[in-house]
Design a protein around this motif. Sequence first.
Motif, PDB file in Angstrom:
ATOM      1  N   SER A  71       8.664  -1.398  32.521  1.00 14.19           N
ATOM      2  CA  SER A  71       8.430  -0.200  31.555  1.00 14.19           C
ATOM      3  C   SER A  71       7.729   0.641  31.979  1.00 14.19           C
ATOM      4  O   SER A  71       6.959   1.553  31.367  1.00 14.19           O
ATOM      5  CB  SER A  71       7.851  -0.772  30.321  1.00 14.19           C
ATOM      6  N   SER A 130       8.919   3.473  34.129  1.00 13.87           N
ATOM      7  CA  SER A 130      10.229   4.140  34.826  1.00 13.87           C
ATOM      8  C   SER A 130       9.986   5.551  34.620  1.00 13.87           C
ATOM      9  O   SER A 130       9.155   6.109  33.977  1.00 13.87           O
ATOM     10  CB  SER A 130      11.304   3.610  34.210  1.00 13.87           C
ATOM     11  N   ALA A 162       7.706   8.782  27.546  1.00 17.69           N
ATOM     12  CA  ALA A 162       8.561   8.026  26.846  1.00 17.69           C
ATOM     13  C   ALA A 162       8.522   8.286  25.319  1.00 17.69           C
ATOM     14  O   ALA A 162       9.530   8.309  24.552  1.00 17.69           O
ATOM     15  CB  ALA A 162       8.386   6.320  27.102  1.00 17.69           C
ATOM     16  N   ARG A 173      13.654   1.696  30.265  1.00 20.18           N
ATOM     17  CA  ARG A 173      12.142   1.128  30.667  1.00 20.18           C
ATOM     18  C   ARG A 173      12.053   0.945  31.996  1.00 20.18           C
ATOM     19  O   ARG A 173      11.151   0.993  32.585  1.00 20.18           O
ATOM     20  CB  ARG A 173      12.161  -0.313  29.707  1.00 20.18           C
ATOM     21  N   ARG A 209       2.682  -2.466  28.769  1.00 27.46           N
ATOM     22  CA  ARG A 209       2.742  -2.316  27.312  1.00 27.46           C
ATOM     23  C   ARG A 209       2.932  -3.776  26.599  1.00 27.46           C
ATOM     24  O   ARG A 209       2.580  -3.788  25.201  1.00 27.46           O
ATOM     25  CB  ARG A 209       3.845  -1.431  27.202  1.00 27.46           C
ATOM     26  N   ASP A 264       2.250   2.458  24.518  1.00 26.23           N
ATOM     27  CA  ASP A 264       3.174   2.963  25.354  1.00 26.23           C
ATOM     28  C   ASP A 264       3.089   4.076  26.157  1.00 26.23           C
ATOM     29  O   ASP A 264       1.856   4.604  25.955  1.00 26.23           O
ATOM     30  CB  ASP A 264       4.460   3.390  24.362  1.00 26.23           C
TER      31      ASP A 264
END
Length: 430
Positions: free
Chosen positions: A236, A238, A193, A232, A155, A189
């Motif tokens: 990032s 996760s 999330a 994250r 990201r 992103d």
Amino acid sequence: MALGPTWTNRSRTRGLVLDAIRAARTISRVELASATGLAGATVSELVRELIDDGLVVEAGPGAPTGGKPRTLMRLDPRARYSVGVLMERNACVIVIVDLAGRPVARTSFHGVASMPPDQALPVIASQVDALLATAAVDRERVLGVGLVSYGPQDRRAGVLLSPQPSEQWLEYPVAERLGQALGLSVLLDNDAAAAAIGEYWMGAVDRRSTYGCIYMASGIGGGVVVAGEVYRGSSSNSVELGHMSIDVDGDQCPCGNVGCLENYAGPSALVRQAAATPGLAERLAPDPDTADFLTEFARIAAAADAGDPDASRLIERSARYLGAAAVTMTILFDVDAIILAGPSFAMAGPAYQTVIQEEVDRRTANWRTHPVRVMPSVNGPDAAAIGAAALVLQSELTHGRAQAKDRRDERASRHASSGGRWRSLQCPNG
């Protein structure tokens, strides 16, 4: 160039005040000081700054408290806007939201998944331009664009780390190129999330809580939010619930793991299972080779809702697998709630919610110190797109912005160190 707030070296403190106003809807200066822990003089100075920037307006006197009535503040929803773009396997959804996170315009279309990125991104940009024009939104008030999709991804560099839907998308600079086409900053992103943080921005959860989100569209993803911040991990990427192993002797997944949850409980898995179920296969004639799993899954969900016993068994078994994932999320992160988001849950949410809640209650009863509530997203099937726009609002308004050079240097360093490690990971998630 998009209009942004005047940033100072205390932008985080200013963001704290702005976020407290957002969460409360209307609030007095005294209540702001109590909610943020800041001194009254600091709150008053920051509120004046926010009013001068046009982000906050006075909303009249509050309820009588025995003394002088306190003046309430609220966000001015029309002061800023952001755009959220969900790039799914089969469809693209675009929303425009105001400063309060409320959608003001929406569109969706198919076809970009079959295009190479240098063709698909101009199509998305033209759709964003058209939607802004239709909604009569001043581009000078647009803070930026949130572009969300399945992972893995870098990201910071703004690139996808998966060759899906085709090899050309691997490490293609999607954020940079879309930003160039639109003349707006673009934040890349993960869809799950984004769906998770969208609940926070819309006020569906307590701003101090820890909660999880299971996101199901074509695939399965997950997100965890802790006091308004997405968890994250080191890169990032996760909470990849879809690639949690639920069978150590299961089939190999393209991601490198075995027995991945998505291959048992995701929409594509249910379409394959329906095609292999005598009777149901004849009644629904599902196509296990389709690229449009959501349409086929919708037919299974509708059959289950109409009382078809075979379809109901498939949905229930999928929900039990997802219940196991919810239990794991509960154990690992000690969450207060688990939110079910995404278009697949919008199609069959009540059945999933009931079974997942039962699994969480049953399997955590002996050690649980607080109840965990399973609930549907307030943002419906557009949860990821709305969340994408909310991520822009959060990044630009409550976190402050790093200097452009620092962002470029960090992005280049991160991409150089992570590119080789991720290149071999071939499997998308939800």
